[in-house]
Design an enzyme around this catalytic site. Structure first.
Site, PDB file in Angstrom:
ATOM      1  N   HIS A 190       0.830  -1.215   0.000  1.00 57.61           N
ATOM      2  CA  HIS A 190       0.000   0.000   0.000  1.00 57.61           C
ATOM      3  C   HIS A 190       0.863   1.264   0.000  1.00 57.61           C
ATOM      4  CE1 HIS A 190      -3.749  -2.275   0.907  1.00 57.61           C
ATOM      5  NE2 HIS A 190      -2.897  -3.069   1.532  1.00 57.61           N
ATOM      6  N   SER A 320      17.611  16.644 -18.419  1.00 52.88           N
ATOM      7  CA  SER A 320      16.834  17.875 -18.446  1.00 52.88           C
ATOM      8  C   SER A 320      17.509  18.916 -19.316  1.00 52.88           C
ATOM      9  CB  SER A 320      16.653  18.425 -17.029  1.00 52.88           C
ATOM     10  OG  SER A 320      16.037  19.685 -17.049  1.00 52.88           O
ATOM     11  N   LYS A 326      20.877  16.696 -13.970  1.00 54.30           N
ATOM     12  CA  LYS A 326      19.746  15.787 -13.747  1.00 54.30           C
ATOM     13  C   LYS A 326      19.834  14.602 -14.702  1.00 54.30           C
ATOM     14  CE  LYS A 326      14.777  16.061 -12.833  1.00 54.30           C
ATOM     15  NZ  LYS A 326      14.337  14.812 -13.440  1.00 54.30           N
ATOM     16  N   GLU A 333      11.426   4.439 -18.919  1.00 48.99           N
ATOM     17  CA  GLU A 333      10.296   5.183 -19.485  1.00 48.99           C
ATOM     18  C   GLU A 333       9.976   4.707 -20.898  1.00 48.99           C
ATOM     19  OE1 GLU A 333      11.669   9.169 -19.072  1.00 48.99           O
ATOM     20  OE2 GLU A 333      11.490   9.147 -16.878  1.00 48.99           O
TER      21      GLU A 333
END
Length: 482
Positions: A190, A320, A326, A333
């Site tokens: 959860h 980025s 970054k 993805e």
């Protein structure tokens, strides 16, 4: 304006039509190009190869049966082999969104092979010396050839690309499971802290997911090897020799290296796309499973400071255009997007499966295109993910460092002091910022040695209850051996 000598005039049952002079396709294909200016989508290379090999096998069988002159048959075999090798891909110009039975694509193949065979025999293109219908399509119909080509291309794609990619992924996951086995971290249910788990156990779970979908895809591959060839127009086999399909399947089996068999029920094979729908469903399920794995890895690698940070994901490119330094989990993805595409493709295939009217399905091209695209992109994405992400994953000390602070260590206390007392300790620890061990020292009569044993995270990663007789069952880590 295009000059007249750039075209030749061909005639079919509907009359005359212009065909580009150097085109190996003919009148039927030229009409389809005009009729279906819908998209840039064309059938995949694997489908065209399968379609050409069907024509090759048909020619060989029809020669053996005395139905096709050897001169014409040999030329068709040579031409079909050249098409199968991809030498005439540019001449397959019909849009995927076409006649629902795929007749335009079947005729595209008949015309290209027929014209190339005609050329081999020294006759001019468009002369139909080797006729696309009478010779190349002998014993066949679009209604049995197109579903057969889809089945064959999908079966080959599974065997040669997707299954090997998934097998490599499973092996990599098992290797990571072994590598990460000593790493004990906080489990999560959860999205909340749960009892400790080995990082290797998590990866063993991922390997088990892939292993089971490999089995399901193997079943799909075997079902796809049962083909409709021989049913011709409506499943009765009119226009084909009784031995045609069996013999052709034997030849196709040799050419493709898979055991292709004629269906024992042509009426279901041609009036439905049930096997294609079922196979697409397994690809959808595979994608859903892979999304779980990919998302877990992305979350475990989140950070590097404000996230979970339990894994280091290989850095492959700057993340980025505005934030220096970054780095994003771009390979993950990419896989997630491919999985989403496959799930969407499956909806299209399911809709197409409902397009059967009486003796033929009328959405075969779009079903075939989406099934084959799913196999193609999923194979590439899995291979890419395994090589550029999975094999380079590294564990950090973040997960183990958080175990002692985990509130669900109180679970181990429950069998010794009761659920309610253990819950009270957990709540106090959460409110005070103390550890379970620190609160338990004050609120229980357990000794330090007992607490060390009970709250040992290693013991918490396997079954720990004793039998009523006081004998503990043999320890099981639930670790599979490969």
């Amino acid at each position: 304006m295009t000059s007249q000598n750039q075209y030749r005039i061909e005639q079919d049952s509907m009359g005359e039509i212009q065909v580009p002079a150097d085109a190996y396709y003919g009148a039927s294909t030229a009409r389809a190009v005009k009729n279906f200016p819908i998209s840039s989508l064309r059938f995949y290379r694997g489908f065209l190869r399968s379609l050409a090999l069907i024509k090759l096998a048909a020619a060989r069988v029809n020669m053996d049966l005395g139905l096709l002159k050897p001169e014409l048959g040999d030329a068709i075999v040579q031409a079909a082999l050249e098409v199968a090798d991809g030498k005439f891909n540019a001449h397959f110009v019909v849009d995927v969104f076409q006649t629902g039975s795929g007749t335009s694509t079947n005729m595209n193949a008949n015309e290209v092979i027929g014209n190339r065979a005609t050329e081999i025999l020294g006759k001019p293109l468009g002369s139909k010396f080797v006729h696309p219908n009478d010779h190349v399509n002998l014993g066949q119909s679009s209604n049995d050839v197109i579903p057969t080509a889809i089945h064959l291309a999908a079966a080959v794609g599974l065997k040669e690309r997707l299954l090997p990619a998934l097998q490599d992924m499973e092996q990599a996951l098992r290797q990571k499971s072994n590598e990460f086995w000593p790493v004990i971290k906080t489990g999560r249910t959860h999205l909340q802290d749960a009892t400790p788990i080995r990082l290797g156990q998590q990866f063993l779970g991922y390997a088990g997911q892939v292993e089971r979908y490999i089995r399901r895809l193997e079943t799909a591959r075997h079902e796809l090897a049962e083909v409709a060839l021989g049913g011709t127009a409506v499943g009765t086999g009119i226009g084909a020799h009784p031995e045609f399909a069996k013999r052709a399947c034997e030849i196709i089996s040799e050419l493709l290296g898979i055991a292709v068999i004629e269906t024992d029920n042509h009426f279901q094979a041609q009036s439905t796309l049930d096997t294609i729908v079922s196979s697409s469903g397994v690809l959808r399920g595979t994608s859903v499973s892979l999304m779980k794995i990919a998302n877990d890895i992305r979350w475990l690698g989140s950070g590097p400071r404000a996230g979970l940070g339990e894994l280091i994901i290989p850095e492959v490119q700057p993340g980025s255009s505005i934030m220096p330094g970054k780095v994003n989990p771009v390979i993950v993805e990419s896989l997630l997007q491919v999985c989403a595409q496959v799930i969407g493709n499956d909806l299209t295939v399911a809709e197409a499966g409902q397009g059967g009217n009486f003796e033929v399905n009328l959405m075969m091209p779009v079903a075939g295109y989406n099934l084959l695209q799913s196999i193609d992109v999923l194979s590439a994405a899995v291979q890419n993910f395994t090589g550029k992400c999975l094999k380079g994953l590294k564990a950090t000390d973040r997960g183990p460092a958080m175990v002692e602070k985990g509130l669900m260590l109180a679970t181990a206390l429950a069998s010794h002091i009761g659920y309610d007392a253990a819950a009270a300790i957990a709540k106090e620890a959460a409110a005070s910022g103390q550890t379970i061990r620190e609160v338990a020292r004050r609120r229980t009569k357990l000794s330090e040695a007992q607490l060390s044993t009970i709250l040992d995270p290693v013991r918490m990663t396997e079954p720990d209850l004793k039998s009523p007789s006081g004998h503990k069952s043999p320890s099981r880590s639930r670790r599979e051996v490969r």
